[in-house]
Design a protein around this motif. Sequence first.
Motif, PDB file in Angstrom:
ATOM      1  N   GLU A  20       0.810  -1.221   0.000  1.00 30.33           N
ATOM      2  CA  GLU A  20       0.000   0.000   0.000  1.00 30.33           C
ATOM      3  C   GLU A  20       0.841   1.267   0.000  1.00 30.33           C
ATOM      4  OE1 GLU A  20      -2.927  -0.066   3.084  1.00 30.33           O
ATOM      5  OE2 GLU A  20      -3.738  -1.957   2.397  1.00 30.33           O
ATOM      6  N   ASP A  22       1.419   4.591   1.720  1.00 31.07           N
ATOM      7  CA  ASP A  22       1.125   5.079   3.072  1.00 31.07           C
ATOM      8  C   ASP A  22       0.150   6.252   3.097  1.00 31.07           C
ATOM      9  OD1 ASP A  22       4.426   4.492   4.520  1.00 31.07           O
ATOM     10  OD2 ASP A  22       2.763   3.139   4.093  1.00 31.07           O
ATOM     11  N   GLN A  25      -3.694   5.140   2.195  1.00 28.59           N
ATOM     12  CA  GLN A  25      -4.478   4.119   2.879  1.00 28.59           C
ATOM     13  C   GLN A  25      -5.417   4.775   3.888  1.00 28.59           C
ATOM     14  OE1 GLN A  25      -1.945   1.333   4.829  1.00 28.59           O
ATOM     15  NE2 GLN A  25      -0.548   2.866   5.560  1.00 28.59           N
ATOM     16  N   GLN A  26      -6.503   4.108   4.143  1.00 24.77           N
ATOM     17  CA  GLN A  26      -7.446   4.643   5.114  1.00 24.77           C
ATOM     18  C   GLN A  26      -7.682   3.621   6.219  1.00 24.77           C
ATOM     19  OE1 GLN A  26     -10.724   5.614   2.613  1.00 24.77           O
ATOM     20  NE2 GLN A  26     -11.519   3.544   2.508  1.00 24.77           N
ATOM     21  N   PHE A  53      -5.715  -1.091   8.173  1.00 18.66           N
ATOM     22  CA  PHE A  53      -5.864  -0.141   7.070  1.00 18.66           C
ATOM     23  C   PHE A  53      -6.330  -0.881   5.832  1.00 18.66           C
ATOM     24  CE2 PHE A  53      -2.766   1.712   9.922  1.00 18.66           C
ATOM     25  CZ  PHE A  53      -3.207   3.022  10.027  1.00 18.66           C
ATOM     26  N   GLU A  54      -6.979  -0.146   4.952  1.00 23.86           N
ATOM     27  CA  GLU A  54      -7.394  -0.698   3.668  1.00 23.86           C
ATOM     28  C   GLU A  54      -6.986   0.273   2.575  1.00 23.86           C
ATOM     29  OE1 GLU A  54     -11.547  -1.295   4.234  1.00 23.86           O
ATOM     30  OE2 GLU A  54     -12.018   0.818   4.315  1.00 23.86           O
ATOM     31  N   PRO A  55      -6.787  -0.247   1.363  1.00 28.61           N
ATOM     32  CA  PRO A  55      -6.364   0.631   0.269  1.00 28.61           C
ATOM     33  C   PRO A  55      -7.484   1.588  -0.120  1.00 28.61           C
ATOM     34  CG  PRO A  55      -6.830  -1.554  -0.561  1.00 28.61           C
ATOM     35  CD  PRO A  55      -6.941  -1.627   0.930  1.00 28.61           C
ATOM     36  N   LYS A  56      -7.112   2.816  -0.405  1.00 27.26           N
ATOM     37  CA  LYS A  56      -8.092   3.827  -0.800  1.00 27.26           C
ATOM     38  C   LYS A  56      -8.160   3.951  -2.320  1.00 27.26           C
ATOM     39  CE  LYS A  56      -9.283   8.606   0.191  1.00 27.26           C
ATOM     40  NZ  LYS A  56      -8.866   9.818   0.870  1.00 27.26           N
ATOM     41  N   GLY A  64      -5.197   1.157  -4.890  1.00 23.79           N
ATOM     42  CA  GLY A  64      -4.603   1.489  -3.607  1.00 23.79           C
ATOM     43  C   GLY A  64      -3.267   0.830  -3.341  1.00 23.79           C
ATOM     44  N   THR A 119       0.216  -3.752   4.228  1.00 23.47           N
ATOM     45  CA  THR A 119      -0.782  -4.290   3.303  1.00 23.47           C
ATOM     46  C   THR A 119      -2.101  -4.421   4.050  1.00 23.47           C
ATOM     47  OG1 THR A 119      -1.157  -5.968   1.599  1.00 23.47           O
ATOM     48  CG2 THR A 119      -0.297  -6.749   3.724  1.00 23.47           C
ATOM     49  N   SER A 120      -3.123  -4.857   3.356  1.00 24.98           N
ATOM     50  CA  SER A 120      -4.449  -4.964   3.983  1.00 24.98           C
ATOM     51  C   SER A 120      -4.745  -6.410   4.380  1.00 24.98           C
ATOM     52  CB  SER A 120      -5.524  -4.468   3.020  1.00 24.98           C
ATOM     53  OG  SER A 120      -5.650  -5.351   1.928  1.00 24.98           O
TER      54      SER A 120
END
Length: 131
Positions: A20, A22, A25-26, A53-56, A64, A119-120
């Motif tokens: 991801e 930085d 990410q959310q 966190f998850e990719p935005k 993301g 990573t998520s």
Amino acid sequence: FFFLKQKTAYELMPSLVGSEIDKRQQKVPELPPKERLLSLGFKEEDLHDLTLFEPKGCSHCKGGFSGRFALLETLPVTEPIKRIILEGGSALQIKEQAIKEGMLTLRRCGILNVMRGKTSLGEVLRVTMGD
């Protein structure tokens, strides 16, 4: 494939996950229930102050993720593991012994990277099997 005559032998199992960005990410607004996280491979001590966190996603990345990195499961073939192999033991017996000896599974390696924000959780679950 194992080399049993060598002094040290390893079995390596790589898997690639998305890395991801930085800044993009959310934070996951609500964590899954504790029981779910434990069933996925988190340990009780991992849950204290856990942030996921998850990719935005943005116009500069793909969903993301800015690239990929490897999760690695490395199995040192120790004397006890060598014995299991030579006696025709199952893959499960080998894995159980390796974990007793401190081996990190692909899933555990992935979870550690999730906790570091690299990573998520969804990405780790996509490329690994449960332990």
